[in-house]
Design an enzyme around this catalytic site. Sequence first.
Site, PDB file in Angstrom:
ATOM      1  N   SER A 257       0.838  -1.201   0.000  1.00 17.31           N
ATOM      2  CA  SER A 257       0.000   0.000   0.000  1.00 17.31           C
ATOM      3  C   SER A 257       0.875   1.255   0.000  1.00 17.31           C
ATOM      4  O   SER A 257       1.632   1.463  -0.952  1.00 17.31           O
ATOM      5  CB  SER A 257      -0.969  -0.067   1.182  1.00 17.31           C
ATOM      6  OG  SER A 257      -1.999   0.857   1.010  1.00 17.31           O
TER       7      SER A 257
ATOM      8  N   ASP B 250     -10.103  -5.666  -2.978  1.00 18.81           N
ATOM      9  CA  ASP B 250      -9.453  -4.675  -2.102  1.00 18.81           C
ATOM     10  C   ASP B 250     -10.374  -3.468  -1.962  1.00 18.81           C
ATOM     11  O   ASP B 250     -10.773  -2.858  -2.962  1.00 18.81           O
ATOM     12  CB  ASP B 250      -8.117  -4.272  -2.752  1.00 18.81           C
ATOM     13  CG  ASP B 250      -7.255  -3.398  -1.876  1.00 18.81           C
ATOM     14  OD1 ASP B 250      -7.800  -2.496  -1.217  1.00 18.81           O
ATOM     15  OD2 ASP B 250      -6.032  -3.604  -1.880  1.00 18.81           O
TER      16      ASP B 250
ATOM     17  N   HIS C 215      -7.374  -6.018   1.118  1.00 17.52           N
ATOM     18  CA  HIS C 215      -6.153  -5.210   1.323  1.00 17.52           C
ATOM     19  C   HIS C 215      -5.334  -5.718   2.511  1.00 17.52           C
ATOM     20  O   HIS C 215      -4.303  -5.149   2.829  1.00 17.52           O
ATOM     21  CB  HIS C 215      -6.587  -3.763   1.576  1.00 17.52           C
ATOM     22  CG  HIS C 215      -5.498  -2.745   1.376  1.00 17.52           C
ATOM     23  ND1 HIS C 215      -4.885  -2.527   0.163  1.00 17.52           N
ATOM     24  CD2 HIS C 215      -4.899  -1.872   2.243  1.00 17.52           C
ATOM     25  CE1 HIS C 215      -3.980  -1.572   0.273  1.00 17.52           C
ATOM     26  NE2 HIS C 215      -3.966  -1.163   1.525  1.00 17.52           N
TER      27      HIS C 215
HETATM   28  N1  LIG Z   1      -7.276   2.720   9.997  1.00 10.85           N
HETATM   29  C1  LIG Z   1      -7.747   2.599   8.667  1.00 10.85           C
HETATM   30  C2  LIG Z   1      -7.150   1.407   7.964  1.00 10.85           C
HETATM   31  C3  LIG Z   1      -5.671   1.489   7.848  1.00 10.85           C
HETATM   32  C4  LIG Z   1      -5.142   0.358   7.000  1.00 10.85           C
HETATM   33  O1  LIG Z   1      -5.871  -0.384   6.403  1.00 10.85           O
HETATM   34  N2  LIG Z   1      -3.834   0.266   6.938  1.00 10.85           N
HETATM   35  C5  LIG Z   1      -3.251  -0.751   6.107  1.00 10.85           C
HETATM   36  C6  LIG Z   1      -2.357  -0.097   5.115  1.00 10.85           C
HETATM   37  S1  LIG Z   1      -3.315   0.993   4.092  1.00 10.85           S
HETATM   38  C7  LIG Z   1      -2.192   1.762   3.083  1.00 10.85           C
HETATM   39  O2  LIG Z   1      -1.101   2.085   3.322  1.00 10.85           O
HETATM   40  C8  LIG Z   1      -2.500  -1.731   6.968  1.00 10.85           C
HETATM   41  O3  LIG Z   1      -1.584  -2.379   6.527  1.00 10.85           O
HETATM   42  N3  LIG Z   1      -2.920  -1.850   8.225  1.00 10.85           N
HETATM   43  C9  LIG Z   1      -2.292  -2.707   9.204  1.00 10.85           C
HETATM   44  C10 LIG Z   1      -2.949  -4.027   9.388  1.00 10.85           C
HETATM   45  O4  LIG Z   1      -2.525  -4.723  10.323  1.00 10.85           O
HETATM   46  O5  LIG Z   1      -3.839  -4.391   8.626  1.00 10.85           O
HETATM   47  C11 LIG Z   1      -9.240   2.486   8.629  1.00 10.85           C
HETATM   48  O6  LIG Z   1      -9.793   2.600   9.684  1.00 10.85           O
HETATM   49  O7  LIG Z   1      -9.776   2.315   7.534  1.00 10.85           O
END
Ligand SMILES: N[C@@H](CCC(=O)N[C@@H](CSC=O)C(=O)NCC(=O)O)C(=O)O
Length: 282
Positions: free
Chosen positions: A148, A224, A257
């Site tokens: 991402s 995604d 995602h």
């Molecule tokens: N807090 C957000 C969601 C944040 C999110 O999905 N982060 C992803 C990366 S997104 C792009 O860089 C991630 O890898 N999160 C860590 C995990 O453990 O999944 C929301 O509330 O939508």
Amino acid sequence: MIETLERHRCFGGELAFHAHDSSETGTRMRFGSFVPEAAATRPLPVVYCLAGLTCTQETFLIKAGALRVAARLGLILVACDTSPRGLGLPGEDSDWDFGAGAGFYLDATQAPWAGHYRMGSYVDRELPALVERHLPARSDVRGILGHSMGGHGALVLAQRAPERWTSVSAFAPISHPSEVPWGRKAFTNYLGPDPAAWAEWDASVLMRRRAFPRPILVHQGMADQFLAAQLQPQALEAAAAASGQVLELHRCEGYDHSYWFIQSYIEAQLEHHARQLAIAPL
Ligand SMILES: N[C@@H](CCC(=O)N[C@@H](CSC=O)C(=O)NCC(=O)O)C(=O)O
């Protein structure tokens, strides 16, 4: 100097977390490393793993399922934090998609971020120099991958310095940040309003200008939740067609995602790095 905060034996090798004072960010930074057992007899190539928004130096190493594969392939993994932290800058901790946890792997030029939010130079130069001094790491080749925001970082850093980065891959990268809300917010605040400055940190713009000298591998989940609004892999594909970049873009039906998606394809990506790093001249 690095301070090692914790060490754990894992798959015959060692997972560790470290801290050091960064000259690029002006803060104490943390990173994690996994060094396979094979490093006892020879230096191994490193794959730098860049995580996405809201993540830390722990996220990829804990959630990606990468360590077993890296142990088998003889790859060191290094995972850094996603931004400097604790600077007390106005707005630093207000949003999950900007500021702390959202450094975008670039060098900010705008106040108050310039001088600290320099994750571009940190990952490109400072961290590899530190790793190659303190770990049994090869310094003639390097790989980089990310997810991402981290996928954007991996693609951009490799394309900006193809002589320093041997192999590159990405999971669900923010492929054309100048044109999507996450990227426009970050670029406006870190780089200012001029889109000419944004172009230097946009993977699709860079790819359209010049092909990276080796194949690039990308996996993108088709379920995604951020695909259409933020990721836009079709921009990367169009840029590759324009410059002649060899781009292996896998559209993975049904995957979202999350790190469950990353776990499902991490072996393919690390094998890509192992192939590229092995064929690079010594
Ligand atoms: N807090 C957000 C969601 C944040 C999110 O999905 N982060 C992803 C990366 S997104 C792009 O860089 C991630 O890898 N999160 C860590 C995990 O453990 O999944 C929301 O509330 O939508």
